[in-house]
Design a protein around this motif. Structure first.
Motif, PDB file in Angstrom:
ATOM      1  N   SER A  44       0.840  -1.208   0.000  1.00  7.93           N
ATOM      2  CA  SER A  44       0.000   0.000   0.000  1.00  7.93           C
ATOM      3  C   SER A  44       0.870   1.252   0.000  1.00  7.93           C
ATOM      4  N   SER A  45       1.993   1.206   0.717  1.00  9.37           N
ATOM      5  CA  SER A  45       2.899   2.358   0.744  1.00  9.37           C
ATOM      6  C   SER A  45       3.564   2.567  -0.609  1.00  9.37           C
ATOM      7  N   MET A  46       3.979   1.454  -1.251  1.00  4.89           N
ATOM      8  CA  MET A  46       4.617   1.553  -2.564  1.00  4.89           C
ATOM      9  C   MET A  46       3.649   2.048  -3.627  1.00  4.89           C
ATOM     10  N   LEU A  47       2.347   1.916  -3.355  1.00  4.03           N
ATOM     11  CA  LEU A  47       1.338   2.407  -4.298  1.00  4.03           C
ATOM     12  C   LEU A  47       1.115   3.902  -4.150  1.00  4.03           C
ATOM     13  N   VAL A  48       0.927   4.372  -2.906  1.00  5.08           N
ATOM     14  CA  VAL A  48       0.530   5.773  -2.706  1.00  5.08           C
ATOM     15  C   VAL A  48       1.713   6.733  -2.658  1.00  5.08           C
ATOM     16  N   LEU A  49       2.879   6.260  -2.235  1.00  9.43           N
ATOM     17  CA  LEU A  49       4.019   7.177  -2.146  1.00  9.43           C
ATOM     18  C   LEU A  49       4.420   7.736  -3.511  1.00  9.43           C
ATOM     19  N   PRO A  50       4.539   6.920  -4.568  1.00 11.44           N
ATOM     20  CA  PRO A  50       4.834   7.501  -5.885  1.00 11.44           C
ATOM     21  C   PRO A  50       3.759   8.476  -6.356  1.00 11.44           C
ATOM     22  N   MET A  51       2.490   8.173  -6.052  1.00 16.82           N
ATOM     23  CA  MET A  51       1.406   9.077  -6.444  1.00 16.82           C
ATOM     24  C   MET A  51       1.572  10.436  -5.766  1.00 16.82           C
ATOM     25  N   TYR A  52       1.904  10.403  -4.471  1.00 15.21           N
ATOM     26  CA  TYR A  52       2.122  11.652  -3.735  1.00 15.21           C
ATOM     27  C   TYR A  52       3.298  12.435  -4.314  1.00 15.21           C
ATOM     28  N   LEU A  53       4.376  11.731  -4.626  1.00 16.83           N
ATOM     29  CA  LEU A  53       5.559  12.399  -5.156  1.00 16.83           C
ATOM     30  C   LEU A  53       5.306  12.994  -6.536  1.00 16.83           C
ATOM     31  N   GLN A  54       4.577  12.256  -7.375  1.00 12.75           N
ATOM     32  CA  GLN A  54       4.332  12.723  -8.738  1.00 12.75           C
ATOM     33  C   GLN A  54       3.279  13.827  -8.796  1.00 12.75           C
ATOM     34  N   THR A  55       2.162  13.621  -8.066  1.00 17.21           N
ATOM     35  CA  THR A  55       1.056  14.583  -8.136  1.00 17.21           C
ATOM     36  C   THR A  55       1.186  15.696  -7.107  1.00 17.21           C
ATOM     37  N   GLY A  56       1.568  15.346  -5.881  1.00 19.33           N
ATOM     38  CA  GLY A  56       1.668  16.342  -4.816  1.00 19.33           C
ATOM     39  C   GLY A  56       2.897  17.224  -4.937  1.00 19.33           C
ATOM     40  N   LEU A  57       4.057  16.590  -5.143  1.00 24.31           N
ATOM     41  CA  LEU A  57       5.307  17.347  -5.219  1.00 24.31           C
ATOM     42  C   LEU A  57       5.765  17.595  -6.652  1.00 24.31           C
ATOM     43  N   VAL A  58       4.989  17.082  -7.628  1.00 27.33           N
ATOM     44  CA  VAL A  58       5.261  17.288  -9.060  1.00 27.33           C
ATOM     45  C   VAL A  58       6.696  16.854  -9.404  1.00 27.33           C
ATOM     46  N   ILE A  59       6.980  15.597  -9.166  1.00 28.37           N
ATOM     47  CA  ILE A  59       8.300  15.023  -9.425  1.00 28.37           C
ATOM     48  C   ILE A  59       8.164  14.008 -10.553  1.00 28.37           C
ATOM     49  N   SER A  60       9.152  13.931 -11.443  1.00 23.38           N
ATOM     50  CA  SER A  60       9.095  13.042 -12.598  1.00 23.38           C
ATOM     51  C   SER A  60       9.185  11.574 -12.182  1.00 23.38           C
ATOM     52  N   THR A  61       8.789  10.682 -13.104  1.00 24.46           N
ATOM     53  CA  THR A  61       8.802   9.247 -12.831  1.00 24.46           C
ATOM     54  C   THR A  61      10.206   8.754 -12.488  1.00 24.46           C
ATOM     55  N   LEU A  62      11.189   9.185 -13.258  1.00 22.12           N
ATOM     56  CA  LEU A  62      12.565   8.761 -13.007  1.00 22.12           C
ATOM     57  C   LEU A  62      13.046   9.261 -11.654  1.00 22.12           C
ATOM     58  N   SER A  63      12.713  10.490 -11.313  1.00 16.72           N
ATOM     59  CA  SER A  63      13.121  11.050 -10.020  1.00 16.72           C
ATOM     60  C   SER A  63      12.458  10.314  -8.864  1.00 16.72           C
ATOM     61  N   VAL A  64      11.207   9.901  -9.062  1.00 19.40           N
ATOM     62  CA  VAL A  64      10.514   9.128  -8.022  1.00 19.40           C
ATOM     63  C   VAL A  64      11.261   7.827  -7.752  1.00 19.40           C
ATOM     64  N   GLY A  65      11.676   7.155  -8.828  1.00 24.37           N
ATOM     65  CA  GLY A  65      12.438   5.926  -8.661  1.00 24.37           C
ATOM     66  C   GLY A  65      13.731   6.168  -7.906  1.00 24.37           C
ATOM     67  N   LEU A  66      14.408   7.276  -8.192  1.00 22.82           N
ATOM     68  CA  LEU A  66      15.658   7.600  -7.509  1.00 22.82           C
ATOM     69  C   LEU A  66      15.427   7.936  -6.042  1.00 22.82           C
ATOM     70  N   ILE A  67      14.303   8.602  -5.749  1.00 26.71           N
ATOM     71  CA  ILE A  67      13.981   8.943  -4.357  1.00 26.71           C
ATOM     72  C   ILE A  67      13.723   7.684  -3.526  1.00 26.71           C
ATOM     73  N   MET A  68      13.044   6.703  -4.115  1.00 33.19           N
ATOM     74  CA  MET A  68      12.705   5.485  -3.391  1.00 33.19           C
ATOM     75  C   MET A  68      13.843   4.463  -3.387  1.00 33.19           C
ATOM     76  N   LEU A  69      14.860   4.705  -4.202  1.00 31.15           N
ATOM     77  CA  LEU A  69      15.956   3.735  -4.319  1.00 31.15           C
ATOM     78  C   LEU A  69      16.761   3.552  -3.033  1.00 31.15           C
ATOM     79  N   PRO A  70      17.183   4.624  -2.324  1.00 27.88           N
ATOM     80  CA  PRO A  70      18.033   4.404  -1.143  1.00 27.88           C
ATOM     81  C   PRO A  70      17.387   3.515  -0.081  1.00 27.88           C
TER      82      PRO A  70
END
Length: 483
Positions: free
Chosen positions: A293-319
């Motif tokens: 559930s977290s892996m589902l909503v966190l990218p949505m928040y990053l992309q829609t809420g913080l307006v971050i690109s798909t590639l950047s979202v992957g990099l943010i969640m990578l560490p």
């Protein structure tokens, strides 16, 4: 048959010369990595696939729903398959299905063909994962299983970690088809290793196929997974959801009663008589519920809420995700030395704290803050999943290993589907409530803040589930090692 082995990397060697542990573990690690990589990697391509195939979000989600549904139907049957067919036969079959699915996906030119590829891939994964865990239980003695499970967990957790990041790069430079093409190439390598090096590590029996049990299992687990998956996207008031859940629950009750009365059940529910297995399996299921559930909503928040690109979202969640995988071998060694209690209790406390902090994210939250909380949560996950499941499986007698691994994997699929469905529902309700209280509900600029409000509610729900898991962890005890 049990053989002793050292606990890390290329030095894995069997104490008995007739079983070579390293090639077996290597083949499972490669194939398991690709199976889980392709599952998460496709998630970041869904938006692009909607445009490619000219379909809506409800249709494109079937690429995930169909995968989960196939897994939910087939994983419960894995206990029977492991007893009836040899390790080598099942491994090769799993890799053949996964490879064919990846090849079809690589050349797919329509949504229907891609859907078929996902179902075929799910068949391979449904066979592979329980077989992998059962094999580890058999070839490693109980005092070294933590380290072995940690090595496998390194792959299982690292694959989803780098999936979104690599997929973002692949989609940007090559195209979504190459996700499947790369998977196919690596699966062929694993298949070749398996053909020449995979050994049969347990004796097969010929348990009879109980047609009624198989039908009830399919209706039960399939109905529940389908019902919850559909509810996440179509709403809880849908007749399809109500009928699916009702049929699924009734079938599961009848299935459970039948299994407890059969001398040789399809899925032996008597494993729940072992308290550490019962506690451990439900802690793992709840953790998977929170994780998906977290892996589902966190990218949505990053992309829609913080307006971050798909590639950047992957990099943010990578560490956080990568650290979760890299810590798995360490957790395995700590489990072998100290047992599960001093890992799962702090782990659930850490995860609960991270989810509480996540429930307070806003449109002004910094990326560094998100990365730090995500790292905290994923460290907690690494302290829970492997120790809880390994300790529970260690309590089972060897003849129940196939049933235990099948049940744990089934619970993860079912609770994962429930978690994602509830997350979507809670997020949508939170967003709608936010918009309804606004002065101008039709203002499109409200969408980022509305989605963020819904995401806050999802993380708060996750914290409640984590606290329940924490209470369960207080009952965990180390399973006594054989003398």
């Amino acid at each position: 048959m049990q053989v002793s082995a050292s606990s890390s990397g290329p030095e894995l060697k069997a104490a008995k010369k007739d079983i070579k542990v390293f090639p077996i573990v290597l083949a499972f690690m490669i194939s398991g990595f690709v199976g889980l990589f392709s599952e998460t990697a496709l998630n970041v391509a869904l938006t692009d696939l909607m445009q490619v195939f000219n379909v809506g979000s409800a249709t494109i989600q079937w690429l995930t729903t169909g995968y989960l549904l196939t897994m939910g139907v087939l994983v419960p049957l894995s206990g029977l398959l492991i007893q009836r067919f040899s390790t080598r036969q099942l491994f090769i079959a799993a890799l053949v299905f996964s490879s064919i699915g990846a090849l079809i996906g690589a050349v797919a030119s329509s949504f229907g063909v891609l859907m078929i590829s996902r179902i075929i891939q799910a068949i391979g994964t449904a066979i592979l994962l329980p077989l992998m865990f059962n094999t580890i239980l058999v070839i490693f003695p109980i005092e070294k299983r933590g380290a072995a499970m940690g090595l496998i967990s390194l792959v299982i957790m690292f694959a989803p970690a780098i999936g979104p990041t690599i997929a973002g790069l692949v989609i940007e430079e090559l195209g979504w088809n190459y996700i499947f093409g790369i998977s196919f190439f690596v699966l062929i390598i694993a298949l070749i290793i398996g053909i020449f090096k995979m050994e049969n590590i347990s004796e097969t029996t010929k348990p009879r196929f109980d047609v009624l049990s198989m039908l009830l299992s399919t209706l039960g687990f399939g109905g529940v997974v389908f019902g919850f998956s559909s509810a996440g996207h179509g709403g809880w008031s849908s007749p399809t959801v109500s009928i699916s859940l009702a049929v699924g629950l009734v079938a599961l009750i009848l299935f459970s009663v039948r299994q407890l009365r059969m001398p040789t059940p399809l899925l032996d529910l008597r494993v729940f008589k072992y308290p550490m297995f019962a506690v451990g399996s439900f802690m793992v299921a709840l953790s998977m519920m929170i994780l998906l559930s977290s892996m589902l909503v966190l990218p949505m928040y990053l992309q829609t809420g913080l307006v971050i690109s798909t590639l950047s979202v992957g990099l943010i969640m990578l560490p956080g995700s990568a650290l979760n995988g890299l810590m798995a071998p360490l957790m395995g060694k700590l489990f072998d030395n100290y047992g599960p209690k001093w890992l799962v209790i702090p782990g659930l406390a850490l995860m609960s704290a991270a989810l509480w902090l996540f429930s307070g994210v806003t449109l002004t939250s910094s990326v560094s803050f998100i990365i730090a909380i995500h790292i905290m949560m994923m460290i907690g996950v690494s302290m829970i999943m492997m120790p809880a499941s390994t300790n529970g499986l260690n309590q089972l007698p060897p003849e129940l290993y196939p049933h235990g691994t099948a049940i744990i994997n089934t619970l993860q699929q079912v609770f994962g589907a429930i978690g994602t469905a509830l997350a979507v529902s809670i997020m949508n309700n939170g967003s709608e409530n936010f918009i309804s209280q606004a002065d101008n509900p039709n203002n499109p600029s409200l969408l980022p803040a509305a989605l963020t409000a819904g995401v806050q509610d999802v993380f708060l729900f996750g914290m409640i589930i984590s606290v329940i898991g924490f209470l369960l962890s207080l009952f965990v005890k180390r399973v006594a090692l054989p003398k």
